[in-house]
Write a protein that holds these residues in place. Structure first.
Motif, mmCIF file in Angstrom:
data_model
loop_
_atom_site.group_PDB
_atom_site.id
_atom_site.type_symbol
_atom_site.label_atom_id
_atom_site.label_comp_id
_atom_site.label_asym_id
_atom_site.label_seq_id
_atom_site.Cartn_x
_atom_site.Cartn_y
_atom_site.Cartn_z
ATOM 1 N N ASN A 35 0.980 -0.956 0.041
ATOM 2 C CA ASN A 35 0.047 -0.062 -0.018
ATOM 3 C C ASN A 35 0.791 1.089 -0.139
ATOM 4 O OD1 ASN A 35 -2.237 1.564 -0.060
ATOM 5 N ND2 ASN A 35 -2.587 1.603 2.039
ATOM 6 N N ALA A 36 1.884 1.305 -0.914
ATOM 7 C CA ALA A 36 2.767 2.503 -1.020
ATOM 8 C C ALA A 36 2.688 3.088 -2.400
ATOM 9 C CB ALA A 36 4.310 2.019 -0.973
ATOM 10 N N THR A 37 3.099 4.377 -2.269
ATOM 11 C CA THR A 37 3.200 5.023 -3.752
ATOM 12 C C THR A 37 4.646 5.021 -4.100
ATOM 13 O OG1 THR A 37 1.548 6.426 -3.125
ATOM 14 C CG2 THR A 37 2.761 7.268 -4.840
ATOM 15 N N LEU A 38 5.022 3.943 -4.961
ATOM 16 C CA LEU A 38 6.347 3.643 -5.456
ATOM 17 C C LEU A 38 6.631 4.859 -6.589
ATOM 18 C CD1 LEU A 38 6.173 -0.159 -5.360
ATOM 19 C CD2 LEU A 38 6.798 1.365 -3.569
ATOM 20 N N HIS A 39 8.076 5.087 -6.307
ATOM 21 C CA HIS A 39 8.771 6.205 -7.316
ATOM 22 C C HIS A 39 9.824 5.512 -7.671
ATOM 23 C CE1 HIS A 39 6.225 9.679 -6.333
ATOM 24 N NE2 HIS A 39 6.120 9.120 -5.101
ATOM 25 N N ALA A 47 0.876 3.570 -7.975
ATOM 26 C CA ALA A 47 0.256 4.009 -6.802
ATOM 27 C C ALA A 47 -0.550 2.586 -6.298
ATOM 28 C CB ALA A 47 -1.092 4.711 -7.042
ATOM 29 N N GLY A 48 -0.696 2.528 -4.967
ATOM 30 C CA GLY A 48 -1.005 1.162 -4.036
ATOM 31 C C GLY A 48 -0.037 0.027 -4.664
ATOM 32 N N GLY A 49 1.318 0.371 -4.547
ATOM 33 C CA GLY A 49 2.060 -0.412 -5.071
ATOM 34 C C GLY A 49 2.697 -1.436 -3.776
ATOM 35 N N THR A 74 5.283 -8.077 6.912
ATOM 36 C CA THR A 74 4.656 -7.313 6.001
ATOM 37 C C THR A 74 4.307 -5.856 6.662
ATOM 38 O OG1 THR A 74 3.435 -9.018 4.896
ATOM 39 C CG2 THR A 74 2.370 -6.860 4.693
ATOM 40 N N VAL A 75 4.527 -4.664 6.102
ATOM 41 C CA VAL A 75 4.145 -3.355 6.531
ATOM 42 C C VAL A 75 3.369 -2.538 5.629
ATOM 43 C CG1 VAL A 75 5.389 -1.351 6.982
ATOM 44 C CG2 VAL A 75 6.783 -3.359 7.525
ATOM 45 N N ASP A 76 2.119 -2.260 6.073
ATOM 46 C CA ASP A 76 1.381 -1.512 5.321
ATOM 47 C C ASP A 76 1.639 0.090 5.484
ATOM 48 O OD1 ASP A 76 -0.740 0.148 4.630
ATOM 49 O OD2 ASP A 76 -2.055 -1.505 4.876
ATOM 50 N N LEU A 77 1.993 0.753 4.328
ATOM 51 C CA LEU A 77 2.649 2.096 4.585
ATOM 52 C C LEU A 77 1.699 3.120 4.349
ATOM 53 C CD1 LEU A 77 5.850 1.816 2.391
ATOM 54 C CD2 LEU A 77 5.693 1.907 4.797
ATOM 55 N N GLY A 78 0.426 2.834 4.249
ATOM 56 C CA GLY A 78 -1.054 3.735 3.931
ATOM 57 C C GLY A 78 -0.671 4.848 3.100
ATOM 58 N N GLY A 79 -0.284 4.316 1.839
ATOM 59 C CA GLY A 79 -0.290 5.425 0.689
ATOM 60 C C GLY A 79 1.019 6.204 1.034
ATOM 61 N N ARG A 80 2.009 6.092 1.855
ATOM 62 C CA ARG A 80 3.020 6.821 1.965
ATOM 63 C C ARG A 80 3.966 6.655 0.724
ATOM 64 N NH1 ARG A 80 0.639 9.025 5.433
ATOM 65 N NH2 ARG A 80 1.770 9.587 7.563
ATOM 66 N N HIS A 81 4.796 7.573 0.444
ATOM 67 C CA HIS A 81 5.889 7.763 -0.784
ATOM 68 C C HIS A 81 7.009 7.012 -0.706
ATOM 69 C CE1 HIS A 81 2.960 10.623 -3.036
ATOM 70 N NE2 HIS A 81 2.869 10.980 -1.768
ATOM 71 N N VAL A 82 7.539 6.112 -1.599
ATOM 72 C CA VAL A 82 8.827 5.175 -1.511
ATOM 73 C C VAL A 82 9.634 5.891 -2.599
ATOM 74 C CG1 VAL A 82 9.949 3.213 -1.321
ATOM 75 C CG2 VAL A 82 7.579 3.267 -0.202
ATOM 76 N N TYR A 83 10.921 6.409 -2.085
ATOM 77 C CA TYR A 83 11.884 6.774 -3.083
ATOM 78 C C TYR A 83 13.178 5.949 -3.106
ATOM 79 C CZ TYR A 83 8.895 10.742 -4.193
ATOM 80 O OH TYR A 83 7.971 11.662 -4.510
ATOM 81 N N LEU A 391 14.335 2.279 -8.052
ATOM 82 C CA LEU A 391 13.626 1.014 -7.675
ATOM 83 C C LEU A 391 13.469 0.126 -8.546
ATOM 84 C CD1 LEU A 391 11.005 2.707 -5.182
ATOM 85 C CD2 LEU A 391 13.487 2.085 -4.658
ATOM 86 N N GLU A 392 14.462 -0.821 -8.636
ATOM 87 C CA GLU A 392 14.275 -1.758 -9.730
ATOM 88 C C GLU A 392 14.723 -3.159 -9.194
ATOM 89 O OE1 GLU A 392 15.663 -0.771 -13.739
ATOM 90 O OE2 GLU A 392 16.769 0.699 -12.638
ATOM 91 N N VAL A 393 14.304 -4.216 -9.883
ATOM 92 C CA VAL A 393 14.407 -5.787 -9.192
ATOM 93 C C VAL A 393 15.831 -6.007 -9.240
ATOM 94 C CG1 VAL A 393 14.147 -8.191 -9.549
ATOM 95 C CG2 VAL A 393 12.191 -6.408 -9.668
ATOM 96 N N GLY A 394 16.497 -6.617 -8.251
ATOM 97 C CA GLY A 394 17.963 -6.875 -8.299
ATOM 98 C C GLY A 394 18.771 -5.757 -7.234
ATOM 99 N N LYS A 395 18.293 -4.427 -7.479
ATOM 100 C CA LYS A 395 19.102 -3.443 -6.942
ATOM 101 C C LYS A 395 18.984 -3.254 -5.362
ATOM 102 C CE LYS A 395 19.251 -0.124 -10.666
ATOM 103 N NZ LYS A 395 19.272 1.448 -11.101
ATOM 104 N N PHE A 396 20.025 -2.801 -4.598
ATOM 105 C CA PHE A 396 19.961 -2.611 -3.281
ATOM 106 C C PHE A 396 18.498 -2.032 -2.826
ATOM 107 C CE2 PHE A 396 24.663 -2.477 -2.741
ATOM 108 C CZ PHE A 396 25.015 -3.799 -2.887
ATOM 109 N N ALA A 397 18.005 -2.655 -1.853
ATOM 110 C CA ALA A 397 16.806 -1.885 -1.166
ATOM 111 C C ALA A 397 17.281 -0.691 -0.303
ATOM 112 C CB ALA A 397 16.164 -3.073 -0.198
#
Length: 440
Positions: A35-39, A47-49, A74-83, A391-397
């Motif tokens: 439940n995050a807005t992923l950038h 949205a809702g990612g 599992t962490v619900d971010l409540g629509g917060r933005h992830v960069y 934010l891509e698969v395989g990259k550091f989190a």
């Protein structure tokens, strides 16, 4: 008793100077952010990612359909933005704590030629400035040695993540590039109104002598490299040995490491381009205030520019007031690779990096390029785009969670993850805030 008292005082002194934050252990269980807005930076906003982190890396990106594997948290971010975390491409972090306290500053070696100086081994992992910088979303930084007033070759920089027990834990690129500070080549006589012509001539000769010293250093390093290649028993010279990686192994070959030339003025940039071509160097321009004047050459030669902040005065009296502010937009329009760094490498202001990008956005840089200028673009220039910058698969989190646009000062960064580990967001400034909130 006296020995115990002295030991206690020394212990308290050391503790007072070190950050109290305890680095978390390596990620042990999968983590699903829902439940995050992923950038992602490299693609459209989701949205809702959902984002799955495992083993310190991003394993999957999707929507609500993405499910957590067994044993995952599992962490619900409540629509917060992830960069993705911001990347500071030029700082003194870990090398300078309080500039007015000489004992806390280790940026500069004596003498003009110090190619063997390494930022990595001088880096202070307990710096109080690291948690403050992390709280601004800057999670990775290039720590750069300085040349000093009369220096030329400052030494080798290191790219580090801003969390860990020591520099061995934090190093992403232990030795990135060799940094060279060019002297001022455009002598403005208006700056010396009361100086006789003889004095100006002396300044010009001094500049020429410094440039010759720089050229001689590279010629000596090349001669040393040839001698070592022909006979490995040749005695090691630590200065020239440290320069072998920035020299081509054979004519026409690309060196393993770049040379970062600190050049703002047009004359300095032209000298850097000619010098790099003559010695076969892999060049990066740092500063670049006049880079737009030779944008076509920089683009054609694929020379990237690390812009040394935007909150600076124009280079010339007849330049418009926004000459520096609009530099990123000009370079982007010309197709020049660039990123934005904090002005002056002031380690205390490294946390303000995103606001430099915001300033560029206000003066013509697109929203996408403004965000990329402090995430993906520096990662590309620093050679870690396979691990950081988006934010891509395989990259550091290595990412953060915010309640809005992180280029806006009003946005609050709420959580930070470094290679999947959640990092505490407390620092000296939050401790002082909490202290004075309790005042009656």
């Amino acid at each position: 008793m006296k020995i115990a008292l002295i030991a206690a005082l020394l212990s308290s002194s050391v503790t007072a100077q070190a950050s109290p934050n305890v680095p978390p252990p390596a990620q042990r269980e999968p983590l699903l952010l829902r439940n995050a807005t992923l950038h992602p930076v490299t693609g459209p906003v989701i949205a809702g990612g959902s984002l799955l982190i495992e083993g310190g890396r991003i394993r999957a990106i999707g929507g609500a359909e993405l499910t957590a594997p067994p044993g995952a948290r599992t962490v619900d971010l409540g629509g917060r933005h992830v960069y993705p975390g911001f990347v500071a491409a030029n700082t003194n972090l870990g090398l300078a704590e309080i500039r007015s306290v000489a004992a806390s500053t280790d940026t500069t070696e004596t003498g003009p030629l110090n190619p063997n100086a390494r930022a990595l081994v001088a880096f202070n992992a307990d710096s109080e400035l690291l948690p403050v910088t992390r709280a601004g979303g800057v999670l990775t930084a290039l720590s750069v040695p300085e040349a000093g007033r009369t220096g030329l070759i400052a030494g080798t920089s290191a790219l580090l993540q801003l969390e860990g027990w020591n520099w061995q834990d934090m190093a992403l690129v232990p030795e990135f590039g060799l940094h060279i500070a060019l002297p001022r080549l455009r002598l403005n006589s208006a700056l010396f109104p009361n100086q006789p012509e003889a004095r100006l001539t002396e300044i010009r000769r001094s500049t020429e002598a410094r440039l010759k010293l720089l050229d001689d250093a590279f010629e000596s390093a090349k001669a040393y490299a040839r001698a070592r290649a022909a006979d490995p028993t040749t005695p090691v010279d630590t200065r020239w040995e440290s320069m072998r990686a920035v020299l081509p192994a054979s004519p026409g070959a690309t060196p393993a490491r770049p040379v970062v030339m600190h050049a703002d003025d047009l004359a300095q940039i032209r000298f850097a381009l000619d010098f790099a071509a003559r010695h076969g160097l892999k060049l990066i321009i740092h500063g670049g205030a006049d880079a737009w004047r030779v944008a076509d050459t920089l683009r054609d030669r694929q020379v990237p520019v690390i812009i040394d902040g935007l909150l600076r005065l124009p280079m010339r009296r007849d330049d418009p007031p926004d000459a520096i502010y609009g530099l990123p937009a000009r370079l982007a329009a010309a197709g020049v690779r660039f990123c934005i760094a904090e002005a002056g490498r002031d380690s205390t202001n490294a946390r303000n990096l995103p606001f430099e990008a915001a300033h560029a956005r206000a003066f013509g840089l697109s929203d996408d390029d403004a965000l990329k200028s402090v995430t993906l673009y520096p990662a590309q220039i620093l050679g870690v785009a396979d691990r950081l910058g988006s934010l891509e698969v395989g990259k550091f989190a290595t990412l953060f969670v915010a309640d809005g646009d992180p280029l806006e000062p009003s946005t609050r960064i709420e959580r930070v993850f470094m290679q999947g580990r959640e990092v505490e967001l407390s620092d000296r400034q939050t401790a002082l805030r909490d202290k004075y909130l309790k005042r009656q």
